[in-house]
Design a protein around this motif. Structure first.
Motif, PDB file in Angstrom:
ATOM      1  N   VAL A 132       6.837  -0.844   7.391  1.00  0.00           N
ATOM      2  CA  VAL A 132       6.528   0.463   6.817  1.00  0.00           C
ATOM      3  C   VAL A 132       7.867   1.118   6.490  1.00  0.00           C
ATOM      4  O   VAL A 132       8.744   1.187   7.348  1.00  0.00           O
ATOM      5  CB  VAL A 132       5.737   1.351   7.800  1.00  0.00           C
ATOM      6  N   GLU A 133       8.010   1.565   5.251  1.00  0.00           N
ATOM      7  CA  GLU A 133       9.259   2.177   4.813  1.00  0.00           C
ATOM      8  C   GLU A 133       8.982   3.501   4.128  1.00  0.00           C
ATOM      9  O   GLU A 133       7.924   3.680   3.519  1.00  0.00           O
ATOM     10  CB  GLU A 133       9.985   1.271   3.812  1.00  0.00           C
ATOM     11  N   GLU A 134       9.948   4.405   4.193  1.00  0.00           N
ATOM     12  CA  GLU A 134       9.855   5.631   3.412  1.00  0.00           C
ATOM     13  C   GLU A 134       9.905   5.230   1.947  1.00  0.00           C
ATOM     14  O   GLU A 134      10.666   4.351   1.562  1.00  0.00           O
ATOM     15  CB  GLU A 134      11.021   6.563   3.729  1.00  0.00           C
ATOM     16  N   ALA A 150      -0.477   0.878  10.990  1.00  0.00           N
ATOM     17  CA  ALA A 150      -0.162  -0.210  10.065  1.00  0.00           C
ATOM     18  C   ALA A 150       0.176  -1.496  10.820  1.00  0.00           C
ATOM     19  O   ALA A 150      -0.320  -2.576  10.479  1.00  0.00           O
ATOM     20  CB  ALA A 150       0.985   0.194   9.153  1.00  0.00           C
ATOM     21  N   LEU A 151       0.999  -1.380  11.839  1.00  0.00           N
ATOM     22  CA  LEU A 151       1.382  -2.573  12.592  1.00  0.00           C
ATOM     23  C   LEU A 151       0.194  -3.162  13.346  1.00  0.00           C
ATOM     24  O   LEU A 151       0.041  -4.384  13.405  1.00  0.00           O
ATOM     25  CB  LEU A 151       2.535  -2.252  13.537  1.00  0.00           C
ATOM     26  N   GLU A 152      -0.667  -2.301  13.893  1.00  0.00           N
ATOM     27  CA  GLU A 152      -1.874  -2.792  14.561  1.00  0.00           C
ATOM     28  C   GLU A 152      -2.808  -3.487  13.573  1.00  0.00           C
ATOM     29  O   GLU A 152      -3.539  -4.406  13.939  1.00  0.00           O
ATOM     30  CB  GLU A 152      -2.605  -1.647  15.251  1.00  0.00           C
ATOM     31  N   LEU A 171      -4.102  -7.650   2.585  1.00  0.00           N
ATOM     32  CA  LEU A 171      -4.058  -6.346   1.918  1.00  0.00           C
ATOM     33  C   LEU A 171      -5.341  -5.543   2.123  1.00  0.00           C
ATOM     34  O   LEU A 171      -5.291  -4.376   2.522  1.00  0.00           O
ATOM     35  CB  LEU A 171      -3.773  -6.533   0.419  1.00  0.00           C
ATOM     36  N   ALA A 172      -6.480  -6.139   1.890  1.00  0.00           N
ATOM     37  CA  ALA A 172      -7.759  -5.410   2.020  1.00  0.00           C
ATOM     38  C   ALA A 172      -8.007  -4.990   3.462  1.00  0.00           C
ATOM     39  O   ALA A 172      -8.449  -3.866   3.722  1.00  0.00           O
ATOM     40  CB  ALA A 172      -8.910  -6.263   1.502  1.00  0.00           C
ATOM     41  N   ALA A 173      -7.715  -5.866   4.409  1.00  0.00           N
ATOM     42  CA  ALA A 173      -7.941  -5.540   5.817  1.00  0.00           C
ATOM     43  C   ALA A 173      -7.016  -4.423   6.293  1.00  0.00           C
ATOM     44  O   ALA A 173      -7.447  -3.506   7.001  1.00  0.00           O
ATOM     45  CB  ALA A 173      -7.745  -6.783   6.683  1.00  0.00           C
ATOM     46  N   VAL A 174      -5.755  -4.469   5.891  1.00  0.00           N
ATOM     47  CA  VAL A 174      -4.812  -3.424   6.279  1.00  0.00           C
ATOM     48  C   VAL A 174      -5.234  -2.098   5.651  1.00  0.00           C
ATOM     49  O   VAL A 174      -5.234  -1.055   6.315  1.00  0.00           O
ATOM     50  CB  VAL A 174      -3.363  -3.799   5.886  1.00  0.00           C
ATOM     51  N   ARG A 175      -5.647  -2.142   4.387  1.00  0.00           N
ATOM     52  CA  ARG A 175      -6.098  -0.910   3.717  1.00  0.00           C
ATOM     53  C   ARG A 175      -7.312  -0.317   4.426  1.00  0.00           C
ATOM     54  O   ARG A 175      -7.386   0.895   4.644  1.00  0.00           O
ATOM     55  CB  ARG A 175      -6.420  -1.196   2.252  1.00  0.00           C
ATOM     56  N   ALA A 176      -8.277  -1.156   4.796  1.00  0.00           N
ATOM     57  CA  ALA A 176      -9.489  -0.675   5.465  1.00  0.00           C
ATOM     58  C   ALA A 176      -9.157  -0.064   6.822  1.00  0.00           C
ATOM     59  O   ALA A 176      -9.689   0.996   7.185  1.00  0.00           O
ATOM     60  CB  ALA A 176     -10.493  -1.813   5.623  1.00  0.00           C
ATOM     61  N   THR A 177      -8.269  -0.695   7.566  1.00  0.00           N
ATOM     62  CA  THR A 177      -7.881  -0.170   8.875  1.00  0.00           C
ATOM     63  C   THR A 177      -7.160   1.160   8.737  1.00  0.00           C
ATOM     64  O   THR A 177      -7.439   2.108   9.485  1.00  0.00           O
ATOM     65  CB  THR A 177      -6.996  -1.185   9.628  1.00  0.00           C
ATOM     66  N   LEU A 178      -6.245   1.259   7.782  1.00  0.00           N
ATOM     67  CA  LEU A 178      -5.527   2.522   7.574  1.00  0.00           C
ATOM     68  C   LEU A 178      -6.503   3.627   7.167  1.00  0.00           C
ATOM     69  O   LEU A 178      -6.397   4.758   7.642  1.00  0.00           O
ATOM     70  CB  LEU A 178      -4.432   2.359   6.524  1.00  0.00           C
ATOM     71  N   SER A 179      -7.445   3.293   6.301  1.00  0.00           N
ATOM     72  CA  SER A 179      -8.438   4.276   5.863  1.00  0.00           C
ATOM     73  C   SER A 179      -9.263   4.772   7.048  1.00  0.00           C
ATOM     74  O   SER A 179      -9.529   5.975   7.169  1.00  0.00           O
ATOM     75  CB  SER A 179      -9.337   3.662   4.792  1.00  0.00           C
ATOM     76  N   LEU A 227       0.867  -1.175   0.000  1.00  0.00           N
ATOM     77  CA  LEU A 227       0.000   0.000   0.000  1.00  0.00           C
ATOM     78  C   LEU A 227       0.902   1.222   0.000  1.00  0.00           C
ATOM     79  O   LEU A 227       1.806   1.324   0.827  1.00  0.00           O
ATOM     80  CB  LEU A 227      -0.889   0.026   1.250  1.00  0.00           C
ATOM     81  N   ARG A 228       0.692   2.127  -0.931  1.00  0.00           N
ATOM     82  CA  ARG A 228       1.432   3.392  -0.942  1.00  0.00           C
ATOM     83  C   ARG A 228       0.536   4.457  -0.320  1.00  0.00           C
ATOM     84  O   ARG A 228      -0.602   4.643  -0.738  1.00  0.00           O
ATOM     85  CB  ARG A 228       1.793   3.809  -2.355  1.00  0.00           C
TER      86      ARG A 228
END
Length: 124
Positions: A40-42, A32-34, A65-73, A16-17
């Motif tokens: 996570v990198e620059e 992200a870690l949660e 991927l989808a779960a991490v994206r949803a949580t970040l959103s 995910l960018r």
């Protein structure tokens, strides 16, 4: 992969960018870690292409991927790109004088209409 393929030489990773983050991305790293991300990198390459400030690359398992994206959103971090990558387990440095030819071959393949993606282990 199929017999004779080179799939064994690559690991699948979710990416995910996230653009427009503050220079102190502690909140993004924590979220992200949660959410189950691995790293996570620059993302300096994406930063060069974007006008939205610093960028980060969030890596996770492809099935997360989808779960991490949803949580970040939900935490206010919108991904500008989501993809599944094939990351080489090892990289190869071409013989002296052959790097330009190898890069030209990759570029020619990428420009072909029927090619959807190129994965290689050419050292950066």
């Amino acid at each position: 992969g199929a017999a004779g393929s080179a799939a064994w030489a690559f690991q699948r990773r979710g990416l995910l960018r996230v653009q427009g983050i503050s220079s102190d991305n502690e909140a993004l790293i924590e979220a992200a870690l949660e959410a189950g991300a691995q790293d996570v990198e620059e993302d300096s390459a994406a930063h060069l292409e974007a006008d939205d400030g610093p960028c980060a690359a969030v890596f996770c398992e492809p099935n997360e991927l989808a779960a991490v994206r949803a949580t970040l959103s939900a935490r206010g971090f919108e991904a500008s790109e989501a993809a599944i990558l094939f990351v080489p387990s090892t990289t190869a440095e071409p013989a002296a004088g052959l790097r330009e030819a190898a890069e030209s071959a990759l570029l020619a393949l990428e420009e072909m209409e029927d090619v959807e993606g190129i994965w290689h282990n050419l050292a950066p």
